[in-house]
Design a protein around this motif. Structure first.
Motif, PDB file in Angstrom:
ATOM      1  N   ASN A   1     -10.772   8.498   3.596  1.00  0.00           N
ATOM      2  CA  ASN A   1      -9.420   8.826   3.144  1.00  0.00           C
ATOM      3  C   ASN A   1      -9.388   9.989   2.160  1.00  0.00           C
ATOM      4  O   ASN A   1      -8.357  10.243   1.531  1.00  0.00           O
ATOM      5  CB  ASN A   1      -8.778   7.598   2.493  1.00  0.00           C
ATOM      6  N   ALA A   2     -10.503  10.717   2.013  1.00  0.00           N
ATOM      7  CA  ALA A   2     -10.593  11.788   1.009  1.00  0.00           C
ATOM      8  C   ALA A   2      -9.525  12.862   1.205  1.00  0.00           C
ATOM      9  O   ALA A   2      -8.919  13.348   0.237  1.00  0.00           O
ATOM     10  CB  ALA A   2     -11.983  12.417   1.037  1.00  0.00           C
ATOM     11  N   ALA A   3      -9.274  13.241   2.457  1.00  0.00           N
ATOM     12  CA  ALA A   3      -8.267  14.285   2.725  1.00  0.00           C
ATOM     13  C   ALA A   3      -6.878  13.813   2.320  1.00  0.00           C
ATOM     14  O   ALA A   3      -6.077  14.591   1.775  1.00  0.00           O
ATOM     15  CB  ALA A   3      -8.288  14.665   4.206  1.00  0.00           C
ATOM     16  N   GLN A   4      -6.592  12.537   2.561  1.00  0.00           N
ATOM     17  CA  GLN A   4      -5.294  11.994   2.164  1.00  0.00           C
ATOM     18  C   GLN A   4      -5.164  11.954   0.642  1.00  0.00           C
ATOM     19  O   GLN A   4      -4.101  12.277   0.091  1.00  0.00           O
ATOM     20  CB  GLN A   4      -5.127  10.585   2.741  1.00  0.00           C
ATOM     21  N   THR A   5      -6.256  11.580  -0.030  1.00  0.00           N
ATOM     22  CA  THR A   5      -6.238  11.562  -1.490  1.00  0.00           C
ATOM     23  C   THR A   5      -6.017  12.955  -2.048  1.00  0.00           C
ATOM     24  O   THR A   5      -5.259  13.148  -3.004  1.00  0.00           O
ATOM     25  CB  THR A   5      -7.565  10.994  -2.035  1.00  0.00           C
ATOM     26  N   GLN A   6      -6.636  13.955  -1.419  1.00  0.00           N
ATOM     27  CA  GLN A   6      -6.444  15.339  -1.825  1.00  0.00           C
ATOM     28  C   GLN A   6      -4.974  15.738  -1.708  1.00  0.00           C
ATOM     29  O   GLN A   6      -4.406  16.404  -2.584  1.00  0.00           O
ATOM     30  CB  GLN A   6      -7.305  16.263  -0.946  1.00  0.00           C
TER      31      GLN A   6
ATOM     32  N   ASP B   1       0.875  -1.171   0.000  1.00  0.00           N
ATOM     33  CA  ASP B   1       0.000   0.000   0.000  1.00  0.00           C
ATOM     34  C   ASP B   1       0.911   1.219   0.000  1.00  0.00           C
ATOM     35  O   ASP B   1       1.787   1.349   0.865  1.00  0.00           O
ATOM     36  CB  ASP B   1      -0.866   0.032   1.270  1.00  0.00           C
ATOM     37  N   LEU B   2       0.717   2.118  -0.944  1.00  0.00           N
ATOM     38  CA  LEU B   2       1.532   3.328  -0.989  1.00  0.00           C
ATOM     39  C   LEU B   2       1.187   4.239   0.193  1.00  0.00           C
ATOM     40  O   LEU B   2       0.086   4.156   0.754  1.00  0.00           O
ATOM     41  CB  LEU B   2       1.289   4.082  -2.296  1.00  0.00           C
ATOM     42  N   PRO B   3       2.108   5.117   0.599  1.00  0.00           N
ATOM     43  CA  PRO B   3       1.789   6.105   1.637  1.00  0.00           C
ATOM     44  C   PRO B   3       0.514   6.880   1.298  1.00  0.00           C
ATOM     45  O   PRO B   3       0.273   7.223   0.141  1.00  0.00           O
ATOM     46  CB  PRO B   3       3.023   7.019   1.620  1.00  0.00           C
ATOM     47  N   PHE B   4      -0.307   7.128   2.321  1.00  0.00           N
ATOM     48  CA  PHE B   4      -1.611   7.787   2.203  1.00  0.00           C
ATOM     49  C   PHE B   4      -2.633   6.913   1.473  1.00  0.00           C
ATOM     50  O   PHE B   4      -3.667   7.405   1.025  1.00  0.00           O
ATOM     51  CB  PHE B   4      -1.502   9.158   1.526  1.00  0.00           C
TER      52      PHE B   4
ATOM     53  N   LYS C   1       1.615  12.973   9.140  1.00  0.00           N
ATOM     54  CA  LYS C   1       0.707  13.860   8.398  1.00  0.00           C
ATOM     55  C   LYS C   1       1.436  14.773   7.429  1.00  0.00           C
ATOM     56  O   LYS C   1       0.895  15.160   6.392  1.00  0.00           O
ATOM     57  CB  LYS C   1      -0.125  14.691   9.385  1.00  0.00           C
ATOM     58  N   ASP C   2       2.692  15.141   7.767  1.00  0.00           N
ATOM     59  CA  ASP C   2       3.443  16.057   6.910  1.00  0.00           C
ATOM     60  C   ASP C   2       4.336  15.324   5.910  1.00  0.00           C
ATOM     61  O   ASP C   2       5.245  15.907   5.325  1.00  0.00           O
ATOM     62  CB  ASP C   2       4.292  17.009   7.758  1.00  0.00           C
ATOM     63  N   PHE C   3       4.059  14.055   5.668  1.00  0.00           N
ATOM     64  CA  PHE C   3       4.874  13.260   4.756  1.00  0.00           C
ATOM     65  C   PHE C   3       4.818  13.820   3.344  1.00  0.00           C
ATOM     66  O   PHE C   3       3.754  14.207   2.851  1.00  0.00           O
ATOM     67  CB  PHE C   3       4.387  11.805   4.763  1.00  0.00           C
ATOM     68  N   ASP C   4       5.968  13.877   2.670  1.00  0.00           N
ATOM     69  CA  ASP C   4       6.070  14.366   1.296  1.00  0.00           C
ATOM     70  C   ASP C   4       5.651  13.244   0.342  1.00  0.00           C
ATOM     71  O   ASP C   4       6.365  12.257   0.183  1.00  0.00           O
ATOM     72  CB  ASP C   4       7.517  14.798   1.015  1.00  0.00           C
ATOM     73  N   SER C   5       4.486  13.389  -0.276  1.00  0.00           N
ATOM     74  CA  SER C   5       3.964  12.330  -1.140  1.00  0.00           C
ATOM     75  C   SER C   5       4.182  12.631  -2.622  1.00  0.00           C
ATOM     76  O   SER C   5       3.460  12.122  -3.484  1.00  0.00           O
ATOM     77  CB  SER C   5       2.474  12.106  -0.874  1.00  0.00           C
TER      78      SER C   5
END
Length: 346
Positions: free
Chosen positions: A241-246, A115-118, A126-130
């Motif tokens: 997970n909508a915020a993470q997808t954003q 599973d990829l990050p986020f 939360k501040d991970f560079d994706s």
């Protein structure tokens, strides 16, 4: 570009429909006996159980590995003494998108699907560079931690295709082959709204009830039958997970602005490994013309295989055919590697 025989595709779809209908009967039978007593927690447990059963059917087991700030969750299957395949999913997807294809791979290969990050179960700050470059680098650290970073076959779908492309460019000496399926990228031949304006990807975010079915209709020309209970739980998960997808989409927009078709092409010219390109001709996210453009960038690419009547998700719409095409390609790669090894032996 080659096109598959429609009868082969039809047969695969009929076979898949029988499996899906059987799954539906089992799932709905369970729901019948527990419908009135089932809490949200129990429904989530049932959904997780169904995914676990599908992984088992595919010959996969769930694993996790802490690497620096990332707690990677991944599926693993097949004999570890066999060559390793790293499968990378797309935007808003999870490792389970690959289960149906993996079912045909695990008898012959060692298969790893993170599973990829986020996405999915993988945990990051939360501040991970994706951004795609950072995801690529972190994925390399992940393969090193699992001791599978040498002589691997890398495959990516959609956003995972962009990651696989950059991974193979940066670590070309570690890669035995590359599969790009409906791969994201910065193309000259872009003609969908999502490629012309990456900000349009925000319309793919599922943050309200009813949007998941709309997403399925957009991304797949012939969506497989999915029981309503599973659809509902998958939609809940995507809304959660909508915020993470954003966050991930924001990073994609940034990388699209940073790259040009010329710089994207330059990365491709570094890749020496054999490449297989697969695409659905009805892809409304990344148009099929991108397949020919990719082939022109890659020095060791086969002629793209274009599937008639298939959208953005061949790995789900046409899993059996995709798996067979991939296995045929891998067999050629393995034979060529063995021949080369024999010729260079003292």
């Amino acid at each position: 570009m080659s096109n598959h025989n429609d009868n082969v595709i039809s047969q695969s779809r009929n076979s898949k429909l029988k499996i899906a209908l059987l799954s539906a009967v089992i799932c709905l039978g369970c729901a019948y006996h527990t419908a009135h007593a089932k809490t949200n927690e129990q429904i989530n447990t049932t959904f997780s159980s169904i995914l676990a059963q599908e992984r088992t059917w595919a010959g996969l087991k769930s694993q996790k590995k802490q690497v620096a700030e990332i707690e990677w969750h991944y599926s693993e299957g097949g004999n570890t003494s066999k060559p390793t395949i790293l499968l990378i999913h797309g935007l808003s997807g999870t490792r389970d998108n690959w289960n149906r294809v993996a079912h045909y791979l695990t008898p012959y290969y060692h298969v790893i699907i993170p599973d990829l990050p986020f996405h999915g179960d993988t945990k990051v700050p939360k501040d991970f560079d994706s951004s795609v470059p950072n995801l690529t680098e972190k994925l390399k650290r992940f393969t090193e931690a699992l001791d599978i970073n040498d002589s691997i076959h890398v495959a990516g779908h959609s956003l995972g295709g962009a990651i696989a492309y950059l991974y193979s460019a940066q670590y070309s000496h570690k890669i035995d082959s590359l599969l790009l399926m409906n791969a994201a990228g910065v193309y000259k031949t872009a003609n969908t709204k999502f490629l012309k304006d990456p900000a349009q990807l925000k319309s793919l975010i599922v943050d309200q009830s009813g949007e998941f079915e709309q997403l399925l209709e957009l991304t797949m020309e012939n969506p497989p039958f999915i029981p309503k209970e599973i659809l509902k739980e998958q939609e809940k998960l995507m809304i959660k997970n909508a915020a993470q997808t954003q966050h991930v989409i924001d990073q994609i927009v940034m990388i699209q602005q940073a790259f040009t078709p010329e710089s994207f092409a330059l990365a491709g010219r570094i890749i020496d490994s054999p490449v297989l390109i697969l695409w659905g001709d009805q892809d409304r996210i990344i148009n099929k013309e991108a397949a020919s453009e990719l082939q022109s960038l890659l020095k060791n690419s086969q002629k793209p295989i274009i599937y008639n009547g298939v959208g953005h998700m061949p790995l789900i719409e046409l899993d059996q055919v995709v798996a067979q095409d991939y296995l045929n390609f891998l067999n050629k790669v393995q034979l060529a590697k063995k021949k080369q090894s024999t010729q260079t032996a003292p």
